[in-house]
Structure formats: C-alpha cells, structure tokens
Design a protein around this motif. Structure first.
Motif, mmCIF file in Angstrom:
data_model
loop_
_atom_site.group_PDB
_atom_site.id
_atom_site.type_symbol
_atom_site.label_atom_id
_atom_site.label_comp_id
_atom_site.label_asym_id
_atom_site.label_seq_id
_atom_site.Cartn_x
_atom_site.Cartn_y
_atom_site.Cartn_z
ATOM 1 N N THR A 1 -9.557 6.046 -0.372
ATOM 2 C CA THR A 1 -8.575 5.749 -1.417
ATOM 3 C C THR A 1 -7.643 4.645 -0.956
ATOM 4 O O THR A 1 -7.150 4.656 0.176
ATOM 5 C CB THR A 1 -7.749 7.010 -1.746
ATOM 6 N N PHE A 2 -7.386 3.688 -1.846
ATOM 7 C CA PHE A 2 -6.380 2.652 -1.614
ATOM 8 C C PHE A 2 -5.426 2.674 -2.800
ATOM 9 O O PHE A 2 -5.834 2.465 -3.942
ATOM 10 C CB PHE A 2 -7.023 1.271 -1.481
ATOM 11 N N GLU A 3 -4.163 2.938 -2.530
ATOM 12 C CA GLU A 3 -3.139 2.943 -3.575
ATOM 13 C C GLU A 3 -2.255 1.715 -3.417
ATOM 14 O O GLU A 3 -1.646 1.518 -2.368
ATOM 15 C CB GLU A 3 -2.278 4.208 -3.481
ATOM 16 N N THR A 4 -2.194 0.903 -4.458
ATOM 17 C CA THR A 4 -1.319 -0.267 -4.461
ATOM 18 C C THR A 4 -0.110 0.030 -5.337
ATOM 19 O O THR A 4 -0.262 0.345 -6.521
ATOM 20 C CB THR A 4 -2.045 -1.512 -5.000
ATOM 21 N N ILE A 5 1.066 -0.037 -4.745
ATOM 22 C CA ILE A 5 2.307 0.223 -5.471
ATOM 23 C C ILE A 5 2.970 -1.093 -5.839
ATOM 24 O O ILE A 5 3.050 -2.016 -5.028
ATOM 25 C CB ILE A 5 3.254 1.101 -4.639
ATOM 26 N N TRP A 6 3.444 -1.156 -7.075
ATOM 27 C CA TRP A 6 4.146 -2.324 -7.597
ATOM 28 C C TRP A 6 5.607 -1.963 -7.852
ATOM 29 O O TRP A 6 5.891 -0.990 -8.545
ATOM 30 C CB TRP A 6 3.496 -2.794 -8.896
ATOM 31 N N LEU A 7 6.497 -2.735 -7.285
ATOM 32 C CA LEU A 7 7.933 -2.553 -7.483
ATOM 33 C C LEU A 7 8.490 -3.778 -8.201
ATOM 34 O O LEU A 7 8.240 -4.914 -7.785
ATOM 35 C CB LEU A 7 8.652 -2.388 -6.137
ATOM 36 N N THR A 8 9.232 -3.545 -9.277
ATOM 37 C CA THR A 8 9.784 -4.648 -10.063
ATOM 38 C C THR A 8 11.253 -4.390 -10.355
ATOM 39 O O THR A 8 11.617 -3.286 -10.771
ATOM 40 C CB THR A 8 9.036 -4.806 -11.402
ATOM 41 N N GLY A 9 12.080 -5.390 -10.119
ATOM 42 C CA GLY A 9 13.502 -5.274 -10.425
ATOM 43 C C GLY A 9 14.112 -6.646 -10.640
ATOM 44 O O GLY A 9 13.588 -7.658 -10.152
ATOM 45 N N PHE B 1 0.842 -1.191 0.000
ATOM 46 C CA PHE B 1 0.000 0.000 0.000
ATOM 47 C C PHE B 1 0.879 1.243 0.000
ATOM 48 O O PHE B 1 1.886 1.316 0.706
ATOM 49 C CB PHE B 1 -0.922 0.011 1.223
ATOM 50 N N GLY B 2 0.490 2.242 -0.815
ATOM 51 C CA GLY B 2 1.281 3.450 -0.972
ATOM 52 C C GLY B 2 0.712 4.642 -0.219
ATOM 53 O O GLY B 2 -0.326 4.559 0.443
ATOM 54 N N GLY B 3 1.396 5.767 -0.345
ATOM 55 C CA GLY B 3 1.143 6.941 0.464
ATOM 56 C C GLY B 3 -0.222 7.571 0.324
ATOM 57 O O GLY B 3 -0.658 8.311 1.212
ATOM 58 N N GLN B 4 -0.931 7.334 -0.798
ATOM 59 C CA GLN B 4 -2.270 7.901 -0.952
ATOM 60 C C GLN B 4 -3.335 7.085 -0.238
ATOM 61 O O GLN B 4 -4.486 7.528 -0.108
ATOM 62 C CB GLN B 4 -2.617 8.000 -2.447
ATOM 63 N N THR B 5 -2.957 5.907 0.245
ATOM 64 C CA THR B 5 -3.919 5.032 0.906
ATOM 65 C C THR B 5 -4.479 5.672 2.169
ATOM 66 O O THR B 5 -3.730 6.141 3.033
ATOM 67 C CB THR B 5 -3.250 3.689 1.267
ATOM 68 N N LEU B 6 -5.807 5.708 2.268
ATOM 69 C CA LEU B 6 -6.520 6.203 3.453
ATOM 70 C C LEU B 6 -6.165 7.646 3.800
ATOM 71 O O LEU B 6 -6.224 8.044 4.970
ATOM 72 C CB LEU B 6 -6.244 5.295 4.664
ATOM 73 N N HIS B 7 -5.838 8.455 2.808
ATOM 74 C CA HIS B 7 -5.501 9.844 3.123
ATOM 75 C C HIS B 7 -6.709 10.591 3.692
ATOM 76 O O HIS B 7 -6.567 11.514 4.513
ATOM 77 C CB HIS B 7 -4.946 10.567 1.897
ATOM 78 N N GLU B 8 -7.913 10.171 3.307
ATOM 79 C CA GLU B 8 -9.112 10.800 3.845
ATOM 80 C C GLU B 8 -9.253 10.505 5.350
ATOM 81 O O GLU B 8 -9.571 11.396 6.148
ATOM 82 C CB GLU B 8 -10.354 10.294 3.109
ATOM 83 N N THR C 1 -8.321 17.588 21.448
ATOM 84 C CA THR C 1 -7.303 17.421 22.493
ATOM 85 C C THR C 1 -6.141 18.392 22.372
ATOM 86 O O THR C 1 -5.360 18.532 23.317
ATOM 87 C CB THR C 1 -6.736 15.985 22.462
ATOM 88 N N GLY C 2 -5.986 19.015 21.196
ATOM 89 C CA GLY C 2 -4.840 19.886 20.991
ATOM 90 C C GLY C 2 -3.564 19.145 20.667
ATOM 91 O O GLY C 2 -2.499 19.749 20.510
ATOM 92 N N GLY C 3 -3.641 17.813 20.525
ATOM 93 C CA GLY C 3 -2.469 16.996 20.207
ATOM 94 C C GLY C 3 -2.709 16.140 18.986
ATOM 95 O O GLY C 3 -3.767 16.206 18.354
ATOM 96 N N LEU C 4 -1.701 15.308 18.654
ATOM 97 C CA LEU C 4 -1.800 14.463 17.465
ATOM 98 C C LEU C 4 -1.103 13.146 17.743
ATOM 99 O O LEU C 4 0.043 13.114 18.208
ATOM 100 C CB LEU C 4 -1.145 15.164 16.270
ATOM 101 N N SER C 5 -1.782 12.043 17.457
ATOM 102 C CA SER C 5 -1.240 10.705 17.694
ATOM 103 C C SER C 5 -1.115 9.944 16.381
ATOM 104 O O SER C 5 -1.889 10.181 15.447
ATOM 105 C CB SER C 5 -2.162 9.914 18.644
ATOM 106 N N PRO C 6 -0.155 9.007 16.279
ATOM 107 C CA PRO C 6 -0.040 8.186 15.071
ATOM 108 C C PRO C 6 -1.153 7.150 15.008
ATOM 109 O O PRO C 6 -1.193 6.228 15.815
ATOM 110 C CB PRO C 6 1.334 7.516 15.225
ATOM 111 N N ARG C 7 -2.060 7.310 14.070
ATOM 112 C CA ARG C 7 -3.230 6.438 13.992
ATOM 113 C C ARG C 7 -3.330 5.664 12.687
ATOM 114 O O ARG C 7 -4.034 4.659 12.618
ATOM 115 C CB ARG C 7 -4.510 7.251 14.212
ATOM 116 N N VAL C 8 -2.662 6.132 11.641
ATOM 117 C CA VAL C 8 -2.624 5.415 10.364
ATOM 118 C C VAL C 8 -1.156 5.233 10.001
ATOM 119 O O VAL C 8 -0.402 6.208 9.987
ATOM 120 C CB VAL C 8 -3.368 6.187 9.254
ATOM 121 N N VAL C 9 -0.750 4.013 9.717
ATOM 122 C CA VAL C 9 0.660 3.734 9.456
ATOM 123 C C VAL C 9 1.176 4.585 8.292
ATOM 124 O O VAL C 9 0.503 4.725 7.267
ATOM 125 C CB VAL C 9 0.877 2.233 9.158
ATOM 126 N N PRO C 10 2.345 5.211 8.433
ATOM 127 C CA PRO C 10 2.894 5.980 7.311
ATOM 128 C C PRO C 10 3.286 5.058 6.166
ATOM 129 O O PRO C 10 3.867 3.987 6.380
ATOM 130 C CB PRO C 10 4.124 6.668 7.924
#
Length: 277
Positions: free
Chosen positions: A233-241, A121-128, A141-150
């Motif tokens: 949004t779900f972005e699937t990234i394909w890497l080939t080498g 999954f790529g960076g555009q995934t779940l941006h909403e 709360t005035g703060g920010l917690s990590p809730r969606v994996v980068p």
C-alpha cells in the motif's frame, strides 16, 4: 532544554537519493501525483506567476511548474518571505525532522492569498512491510528496530495547516495498492525512489539473514493474492491551505444565520428543554 532526537540521517538520505539517480529513477508514484497536481491547479482557476517547488526530484514536476524556483528540502528552506504565490512541498515532508517548521517556512514565503500544497506519503504506506519486518524481528531476536520511517495520519497532518495559520485547510489522500511478483521487487522500487531506510536510529549493521527470510515468509503468508503476488500500500496525502487574505471566504458569526438548520435538513427542532425518549 532537551533537544529532541533527529528522525532522519540527512547524509544517508542524500546518499540513497544519489544512488537512486545513478541507477535510474523509477518514480511512478510521484509521476502519478504530477497529473493530480495539474488537475488541482486547474480547479483553482488561477494563474500563478511566482511558484516555488520543494522536492528531492524536482525535474518530474517541470511539466506543471516549469518556472518554479527549486528549493532543497533542508531543515532551513531557501525561501524569501512573501515572495511566492504558490509553494509546493512534494514528497519530502515525511522525511522532515520538523514538518511543522517546514510548513511554517513555506507559509511565510507565501504572498497574501498564496497557496500551499504539500504532497507526502501517509501512515498507511508500506504497512504490510512494516508489520512483516516487526513480526520477524521480534520472533528471531526478541527486539524491534526502526526499519520503516514513521509517517503521519491524514487527520493529524491536516491539523498542522491550522496550527501554522493557513486558511481554508484541506487534507485528503489517495491510496494505491501495488502488486509485486515478490517482496524483492518491492525493495528494488523503494531503492529506485530513494525511499529506503534513512532513519537516524536505524540499525547500522546488515539485517540478519534469519530476520530477512522470516519477514519474506510472513509477507507472503499474509499479503499474497491467489496468484502469489504480494501487495504493498502507498498512501499519498495532499495538504492544501491559503495564506490569509481579506478577500477569502470567512465563516459566519454565531447567530447570524438567516435560516434554521432544521429547515434546511427538512426535520423538526425540539423545543428548548425537551429531549427525545
């Protein structure tokens, strides 16, 4: 030397994957990727005799890779050096504490002219969802917690292939917009895929009701269509080498071209020293 913090709480990730199996997997995005993988392998036009598959739910890839060695996506991969002509790393790299190390290990396991395919999954995934949760938490709360994996961007992930020494690197992505009756249905799908929050730095307490309600309101306000359905949004990234081999296509040496680029493009080449006004 300072040890970098871990991205993923592996025990939490394993638990949520087990819960996803127990409640009945719903891997519609991964199943769609199975068809794409089959098409890509057909285009390669080669018979692979010793494939390996790194995946949290390897059974869905069985129709395409029935004889593959199944490898868990742990920090140290159970792969033998130079043993495989194909290594597929499917839907696990975005949870890796060291994605570069994962690709290095996969590359070492390839035979000369062997193929590596990474699917994640790529960076555009779940941006909403990411934006809605962030806005709600800051407001309440005035703060920010990590809730969606980068998740990485395609350009950066593609550069990893060159960094580890794979030849003919290619990165591309497939983006899918999925509509849901409400945000809770999206959360159900994420649980059924084993893709809920397993970050090591995640909050270890229940989300405050006020934060959750504000996030749902924000999601509906910003990402709902005329019928009231929200979109994700779900972005699937394909890497080939490819593992380097003498038979592979090689770039030409500078100055070895037999035709000028201007001729190929049907345009004019400025004399040395001239500049357009």
């Amino acid at each position: 030397m300072t040890t970098p913090p871990l991205l993923t709480d592996r025990q939490a990730l394993d638990r949520q994957r087990l819960r996803a199996r127990a409640r009945g997997l719903d891997l519609f995005l991964q199943e769609e990727a199975v068809g794409d993988l089959q098409e890509r392998l057909i285009e390669v036009n080669r018979t692979f005799t010793s494939p390996a598959l790194i995946a949290p739910f390897p059974e869905i890839f069985a129709p395409v890779l029935p004889d593959a060695k199944i490898v868990a996506d742990t920090d140290v991969l159970g792969l033998e050096e130079g043993a495989h002509d194909l290594v597929v790393h499917a839907f696990a790299l975005h949870w890796a504490n060291d994605p570069v190390g994962q690709i290095v290990q996969a590359a070492r396991a390839l035979k000369a002219d062997g193929l590596f395919i990474g699917i994640l999954f790529g960076g555009q995934t779940l941006h909403e969802l990411r934006a809605s949760l962030a806005e709600a938490e800051v407001a309440v709360t005035g703060g920010l917690s990590p809730r969606v994996v980068p998740m990485g961007e395609m350009r950066d992930l593609g550069a990893l292939l060159q960094r580890v020494g794979l030849a003919l690197p290619v990165a591309d992505s497939v983006t899918r917009d999925v509509a849901y009756a409400n945000p809770m249905r999206l959360f159900e799908d994420l649980r059924a895929m084993g893709e809920t929050n397993a970050q090591a730095a995640r909050p270890r307490h229940f989300t405050r009701r006020a934060v959750l309600m504000r996030a749902l309101e924000t999601y509906l306000a910003n990402y709902a269509d005329d019928e009231g359905r929200i979109h994700a949004t779900f972005e699937t990234i394909w890497l080939t080498g490819w593992k380097p081999h003498a038979s592979q296509q090689q770039p030409l040496r500078p100055g070895s071209a037999r035709a000028r680029l201007a001729e190929a493009l049907g345009t004019f080449e400025l004399p040395t020293g001239d500049r357009p006004v």
